[in-house]
Design an enzyme around this catalytic site. Structure first.
Site, PDB file in Angstrom:
ATOM      1  N   ASN A   9      -6.679   1.955   9.001  1.00  0.00           N
ATOM      2  CA  ASN A   9      -5.381   2.535   8.397  1.00  0.00           C
ATOM      3  C   ASN A   9      -6.056   3.494   7.509  1.00  0.00           C
ATOM      4  OD1 ASN A   9      -3.178   3.042   6.984  1.00  0.00           O
ATOM      5  ND2 ASN A   9      -2.916   1.015   6.704  1.00  0.00           N
ATOM      6  N   LYS A  11      -4.617   5.428   5.454  1.00  0.00           N
ATOM      7  CA  LYS A  11      -3.361   5.712   4.172  1.00  0.00           C
ATOM      8  C   LYS A  11      -3.386   6.656   3.699  1.00  0.00           C
ATOM      9  CE  LYS A  11      -4.888   0.684   2.542  1.00  0.00           C
ATOM     10  NZ  LYS A  11      -4.549   0.048   1.878  1.00  0.00           N
ATOM     11  N   HIS A  95       3.875  -2.651   6.216  1.00  0.00           N
ATOM     12  CA  HIS A  95       2.386  -2.873   5.043  1.00  0.00           C
ATOM     13  C   HIS A  95       2.515  -2.990   4.197  1.00  0.00           C
ATOM     14  CE1 HIS A  95      -1.119  -1.862   3.533  1.00  0.00           C
ATOM     15  NE2 HIS A  95      -1.613  -1.830   4.661  1.00  0.00           N
ATOM     16  N   GLU A  97       1.920  -2.685   1.429  1.00  0.00           N
ATOM     17  CA  GLU A  97       2.339  -1.115   0.683  1.00  0.00           C
ATOM     18  C   GLU A  97       3.373  -0.661   1.117  1.00  0.00           C
ATOM     19  OE1 GLU A  97      -1.409   1.167   1.366  1.00  0.00           O
ATOM     20  OE2 GLU A  97      -2.603  -0.586   0.058  1.00  0.00           O
ATOM     21  N   GLU A 167      -2.718 -10.067   5.944  1.00  0.00           N
ATOM     22  CA  GLU A 167      -3.370  -8.687   4.912  1.00  0.00           C
ATOM     23  C   GLU A 167      -2.474  -9.688   4.025  1.00  0.00           C
ATOM     24  OE1 GLU A 167      -4.423  -4.674   7.058  1.00  0.00           O
ATOM     25  OE2 GLU A 167      -2.488  -4.978   6.192  1.00  0.00           O
ATOM     26  N   GLY A 173      -7.350  -3.741  -0.463  1.00  0.00           N
ATOM     27  CA  GLY A 173      -8.380  -2.951  -1.517  1.00  0.00           C
ATOM     28  C   GLY A 173      -8.863  -2.957  -2.861  1.00  0.00           C
ATOM     29  N   SER A 212     -10.008  -5.744   2.750  1.00  0.00           N
ATOM     30  CA  SER A 212     -10.953  -5.969   1.962  1.00  0.00           C
ATOM     31  C   SER A 212     -12.882  -6.481   2.882  1.00  0.00           C
ATOM     32  CB  SER A 212     -11.717  -6.597   1.081  1.00  0.00           C
ATOM     33  OG  SER A 212     -10.488  -6.508   0.026  1.00  0.00           O
ATOM     34  N   GLY A 233      -9.013  -0.746   5.543  1.00  0.00           N
ATOM     35  CA  GLY A 233      -8.603   0.159   5.144  1.00  0.00           C
ATOM     36  C   GLY A 233      -9.676   1.354   5.001  1.00  0.00           C
ATOM     37  N   GLY A 234      -9.977   0.770   3.727  1.00  0.00           N
ATOM     38  CA  GLY A 234     -10.861   1.933   2.906  1.00  0.00           C
ATOM     39  C   GLY A 234     -12.378   2.047   3.849  1.00  0.00           C
TER      40      GLY A 234
HETATM   41  C1  PEP Z   1      -4.852  -2.491   4.093  1.00  0.00           C
HETATM   42  O1  PEP Z   1      -5.225  -1.323   4.454  1.00  0.00           O
HETATM   43  O2  PEP Z   1      -4.366  -2.523   5.338  1.00  0.00           O
HETATM   44  C2  PEP Z   1      -6.440  -2.698   4.041  1.00  0.00           C
HETATM   45  C3  PEP Z   1      -6.541  -3.885   4.586  1.00  0.00           C
HETATM   46  O3  PEP Z   1      -7.319  -2.400   3.306  1.00  0.00           O
HETATM   47  P1  PEP Z   1      -9.094  -2.429   2.624  1.00  0.00           P
HETATM   48  O4  PEP Z   1      -9.407  -2.705   4.083  1.00  0.00           O
HETATM   49  O5  PEP Z   1      -9.095  -1.030   1.950  1.00  0.00           O
HETATM   50  O6  PEP Z   1      -8.290  -4.169   1.885  1.00  0.00           O
END
Ligand code: PEP
Length: 252
Positions: A9, A11, A95, A97, A167, A173, A212, A233-234
């Site tokens: 993702n 983002k 999600h 967010e 999640e 994050g 994470s 994500g990151g």
């Molecule tokens: C996400 O945004 O779905 C996510 C899991 O982010 P991160 O891996 O950065 O925690």
């Protein structure tokens, strides 16, 4: 046998130049017959170009959101048909967010899930509790509510063409991932909730963990029996890190 999935993702990150470099590195190194499926989810405006760059590779394309409506006076929205038209196979819905910042309700997320499936997109349904929910021992209550909204609208058989991502919001994050045992506990709960309606769907639905995930913790998370890969994500923005996570999913 559930084929693991690792989805990135992106983002609100990237540019045409950065996306091009990332996809070039991923397609050069991701094996055509990898054990795990690989999906990338760039921002809307880059989808069409990313579809072109991914052509001929085994990496699939997903979007980060979709409108619940099919068409009409909904300024700023993007429909499921449009996503399909530019080459998407998947779309993330619900999600955290979107749920928290944009106040998307369980019912709206359920409608987005249905809208995606109506155009043969595979929804990646995100569910997850906030820290206060976990501390108040309400994790299962929250996950059940989020899942049941989709089950009520689309039915359990809809999960034959869907993916779930657990999640925990406190892990997204933050650098603080759920432990493999915490993840397994919730994944088993989700599978059991599907299983109460259909053993077959429960056994076949892929449930990804997100929050994470990095190259250094992916293998132990993916080793859990009900964890079928990850939503990243990151770490999905760095080719080496993402490829290492994909490799971890392929060795379980
Ligand atoms: C996400 O945004 O779905 C996510 C899991 O982010 P991160 O891996 O950065 O925690």
């Amino acid at each position: 046998m559930r084929r693991p999935i690792v989805a990135g993702n992106w983002k609100l990150h990237g540019s045409r130049a950065e996306n091009g470099r990332l996809i070039e590195e991923l397609t050069a190194q991701f094996p055509a017959k990898a054990v795990a499926a690989c999906i990338v989810c760039p921002p809307f405006v880059y989808l069409q170009e990313c579809a072109r760059l991914l052509r001929g590779s085994s990496i699939e394309l997903g979007a980060q959101d979709v409108c619940a409506e099919a068409q009409g006076a909904f300024t700023g929205e993007v429909s499921a048909a449009m996503l399909k038209d530019v080459g998407c196979e998947y779309v993330i819905v619900g999600h955290s967010e979107r749920r928290l910042i944009y106040r998307e309700s369980d019912q709206l997320v359920a409608r987005k899930f249905a809208a995606a499936q109506s155009k043969s997109l595979v929804p990646i349904l995100c569910v997850g509790e906030q820290l206060a929910d976990r501390e108040a021992d309400r994790t299962e209550e929250v996950i059940a509510r989020q899942l049941d909204a989709v089950l009520a609208l689309s039915g359990v058989d809809a999960f034959a063409n869907a993916v779930i991502a657990y999640e925990p919001v406190w892990a997204i994050g933050t650098g603080r991932n759920a432990t493999p045992e915490q993840a397994q506990q919730v994944h088993a709960f989700i599978r059991a909730r599907l299983g109460a309606r259909s053993d077959k769907i429960a056994a076949e639905t892929r449930i990804l963990y997100g929050g994470s995930v990095k190259a250094g913790n992916a293998a132990e998370l993916f080793a859990m029996p009900d964890v079928d890969g990850g939503l990243i994500g990151g770490a999905s923005l760095k080719a080496d890190e993402f490829l290492a996570i994909l490799a971890a999913a392929g060795t379980q």
